[in-house]
Design a protein around this motif. Structure first.
Motif, PDB file in Angstrom:
ATOM      1  N   UNK A  59     -25.235 -31.457  26.967  1.00 52.51           N
ATOM      2  CA  UNK A  59     -24.750 -32.792  26.602  1.00 52.51           C
ATOM      3  C   UNK A  59     -23.319 -32.711  26.055  1.00 52.51           C
ATOM      4  N   UNK A  60     -22.435 -33.563  26.561  1.00 56.44           N
ATOM      5  CA  UNK A  60     -21.035 -33.566  26.129  1.00 56.44           C
ATOM      6  C   UNK A  60     -20.902 -34.440  24.881  1.00 56.44           C
ATOM      7  N   UNK A  61     -21.405 -33.897  23.754  1.00 53.86           N
ATOM      8  CA  UNK A  61     -21.341 -34.602  22.477  1.00 53.86           C
ATOM      9  C   UNK A  61     -20.703 -33.684  21.435  1.00 53.86           C
ATOM     10  N   UNK A  62     -20.183 -34.284  20.360  1.00 53.96           N
ATOM     11  CA  UNK A  62     -19.452 -33.519  19.338  1.00 53.96           C
ATOM     12  C   UNK A  62     -20.287 -32.413  18.701  1.00 53.96           C
ATOM     13  N   UNK A  63     -21.591 -32.632  18.550  1.00 55.25           N
ATOM     14  CA  UNK A  63     -22.450 -31.613  17.940  1.00 55.25           C
ATOM     15  C   UNK A  63     -22.532 -30.355  18.802  1.00 55.25           C
ATOM     16  N   UNK A  64     -22.296 -30.485  20.104  1.00 51.69           N
ATOM     17  CA  UNK A  64     -22.435 -29.363  21.029  1.00 51.69           C
ATOM     18  C   UNK A  64     -21.066 -28.819  21.449  1.00 51.69           C
ATOM     19  N   UNK A  65     -20.173 -29.698  21.884  1.00 50.45           N
ATOM     20  CA  UNK A  65     -18.849 -29.284  22.365  1.00 50.45           C
ATOM     21  C   UNK A  65     -17.919 -29.162  21.165  1.00 50.45           C
ATOM     22  N   UNK A  66     -17.544 -27.937  20.829  1.00 50.09           N
ATOM     23  CA  UNK A  66     -16.724 -27.718  19.634  1.00 50.09           C
ATOM     24  C   UNK A  66     -15.233 -27.699  19.952  1.00 50.09           C
ATOM     25  N   UNK A  67     -14.873 -27.208  21.142  1.00 48.65           N
ATOM     26  CA  UNK A  67     -13.449 -27.139  21.492  1.00 48.65           C
ATOM     27  C   UNK A  67     -13.291 -27.083  23.005  1.00 48.65           C
ATOM     28  N   UNK A  68     -12.376 -27.890  23.529  1.00 49.78           N
ATOM     29  CA  UNK A  68     -11.995 -27.821  24.936  1.00 49.78           C
ATOM     30  C   UNK A  68     -10.558 -27.314  24.957  1.00 49.78           C
ATOM     31  N   UNK A  69     -10.348 -26.165  25.591  1.00 46.56           N
ATOM     32  CA  UNK A  69      -9.019 -25.555  25.640  1.00 46.56           C
ATOM     33  C   UNK A  69      -8.587 -25.462  27.102  1.00 46.56           C
ATOM     34  N   UNK A  70      -7.817 -26.475  27.545  1.00 44.49           N
ATOM     35  CA  UNK A  70      -7.401 -26.509  28.956  1.00 44.49           C
ATOM     36  C   UNK A  70      -6.431 -25.378  29.281  1.00 44.49           C
ATOM     37  N   UNK A  71      -5.601 -24.971  28.316  1.00 42.37           N
ATOM     38  CA  UNK A  71      -4.660 -23.874  28.567  1.00 42.37           C
ATOM     39  C   UNK A  71      -5.392 -22.563  28.845  1.00 42.37           C
ATOM     40  N   UNK A  72      -6.439 -22.295  28.057  1.00 44.01           N
ATOM     41  CA  UNK A  72      -7.217 -21.065  28.234  1.00 44.01           C
ATOM     42  C   UNK A  72      -8.347 -21.239  29.263  1.00 44.01           C
ATOM     43  N   UNK A  73      -8.494 -22.484  29.790  1.00 49.54           N
ATOM     44  CA  UNK A  73      -9.524 -22.787  30.785  1.00 49.54           C
ATOM     45  C   UNK A  73     -10.931 -22.464  30.283  1.00 49.54           C
ATOM     46  N   UNK A  74     -11.203 -22.877  29.018  1.00 44.06           N
ATOM     47  CA  UNK A  74     -12.535 -22.603  28.476  1.00 44.06           C
ATOM     48  C   UNK A  74     -12.978 -23.699  27.514  1.00 44.06           C
ATOM     49  N   UNK A  75     -14.271 -23.666  27.234  1.00 44.51           N
ATOM     50  CA  UNK A  75     -14.909 -24.592  26.304  1.00 44.51           C
ATOM     51  C   UNK A  75     -15.714 -23.741  25.329  1.00 44.51           C
ATOM     52  N   UNK A  76     -15.619 -24.078  24.043  1.00 43.82           N
ATOM     53  CA  UNK A  76     -16.438 -23.417  23.029  1.00 43.82           C
ATOM     54  C   UNK A  76     -17.556 -24.383  22.651  1.00 43.82           C
ATOM     55  N   UNK A  77     -18.794 -23.899  22.705  1.00 47.57           N
ATOM     56  CA  UNK A  77     -19.942 -24.777  22.425  1.00 47.57           C
ATOM     57  C   UNK A  77     -20.864 -24.168  21.386  1.00 47.57           C
ATOM     58  N   UNK A  78     -21.559 -25.042  20.700  1.00 45.26           N
ATOM     59  CA  UNK A  78     -22.641 -24.636  19.810  1.00 45.26           C
ATOM     60  C   UNK A  78     -23.900 -24.676  20.669  1.00 45.26           C
ATOM     61  N   UNK A  79     -24.258 -23.514  21.224  1.00 46.29           N
ATOM     62  CA  UNK A  79     -25.355 -23.394  22.176  1.00 46.29           C
ATOM     63  C   UNK A  79     -26.665 -23.638  21.446  1.00 46.29           C
ATOM     64  N   UNK A  80     -27.271 -24.777  21.698  1.00 51.66           N
ATOM     65  CA  UNK A  80     -28.493 -25.152  21.012  1.00 51.66           C
ATOM     66  C   UNK A  80     -29.666 -24.294  21.467  1.00 51.66           C
ATOM     67  N   UNK A  81     -30.483 -23.926  20.509  1.00 48.65           N
ATOM     68  CA  UNK A  81     -31.662 -23.126  20.829  1.00 48.65           C
ATOM     69  C   UNK A  81     -32.548 -23.903  21.813  1.00 48.65           C
ATOM     70  N   UNK A  82     -33.024 -23.206  22.819  1.00 43.90           N
ATOM     71  CA  UNK A  82     -33.920 -23.855  23.767  1.00 43.90           C
ATOM     72  C   UNK A  82     -33.231 -24.375  25.020  1.00 43.90           C
ATOM     73  N   UNK A  83     -31.905 -24.383  25.061  1.00 41.43           N
ATOM     74  CA  UNK A  83     -31.204 -24.900  26.250  1.00 41.43           C
ATOM     75  C   UNK A  83     -31.522 -24.068  27.495  1.00 41.43           C
ATOM     76  N   UNK A  84     -31.686 -22.779  27.303  1.00 43.66           N
ATOM     77  CA  UNK A  84     -31.936 -21.889  28.441  1.00 43.66           C
ATOM     78  C   UNK A  84     -33.392 -21.878  28.906  1.00 43.66           C
ATOM     79  N   UNK A  85     -34.246 -22.594  28.204  1.00 40.80           N
ATOM     80  CA  UNK A  85     -35.674 -22.511  28.494  1.00 40.80           C
ATOM     81  C   UNK A  85     -36.160 -23.649  29.387  1.00 40.80           C
ATOM     82  N   UNK A  86     -35.266 -24.237  30.168  1.00 38.92           N
ATOM     83  CA  UNK A  86     -35.656 -25.381  31.003  1.00 38.92           C
ATOM     84  C   UNK A  86     -36.451 -24.927  32.197  1.00 38.92           C
TER      85      UNK A  86
END
Length: 173
Positions: free
Chosen positions: A146-173
């Motif tokens: 989800x593209x929400x503030x609680x999850x997406x901590x930083x979008x860095x277009x220069x470095x071509x990366x996103x820093x996220x707070x990976x919520x527990x359970x996201x990988x268990x879909x």
């Protein structure tokens, strides 16, 4: 000078006999993009974009119907079926702070707060409440972020990366 073009819609069919076209919009700004007097470019494979000026615009179901100053009958517009309608980079509106065009987000690498590579954004889905970024994991699986503030901590277009707070359970879909 090399010009950069961005897609704002696809001509999916003709409409009537006076050269109008049925467009599937790929822009969030239809009222701005398709206003009479606005310049658009129609782009086909292996040819230079052709400049067109919007004469009329209205919405019909999920489509935008456009008429152009330069086109007056169905025979002149038939060749553009399946073509992309585009604008130049100069015609793009600046977005507010913290907002991004999809093309800027797709392809960014996603890292956790612990600097672990989690995957690459392969798609952006609109859900109504907030966008959802589809992250393709190194193992080939996809995770919906989800593209929400609680999850997406930083979008860095220069470095071509996103820093996220990976919520527990996201990988268990």
């Amino acid at each position: 000078m090399f010009m950069t073009y961005f897609n704002v819609g696809e001509i999916v069919n003709t409409h009537g006999i006076r050269g109008e076209v049925k467009v599937l919009a790929t822009t969030d700004f239809t009222e701005e993009r398709f206003v009479p007097g606005q310049v658009l470019y129609v782009s086909q494979k292996n040819s230079s974009p052709v400049k067109l000026t919007v004469k009329r615009h209205w919405s019909q179901k999920q489509f935008e119907i456009l008429a152009f100053e330069e086109i007056n009958d169905i025979n002149e517009v038939e060749k553009y079926k399946g073509a992309q309608l585009q604008i130049t980079s100069e015609q793009q509106s600046p977005l507010e702070e913290g907002a991004y065009y999809y093309r800027e987000i797709i392809g960014l690498e996603v890292y956790s707060l612990e600097d672990e590579l989690l995957g690459t954004i392969s798609e952006v889905m609109e859900t109504g409440a907030n966008d959802v970024w589809v992250v393709k994991r190194p193992n080939g699986k996809e995770v919906l972020l989800p593209a929400i503030k609680d999850v997406i901590k930083k979008v860095d277009l220069e470095q071509q990366c996103v820093i996220v707070d990976w919520l527990e359970g996201l990988d268990e879909q």
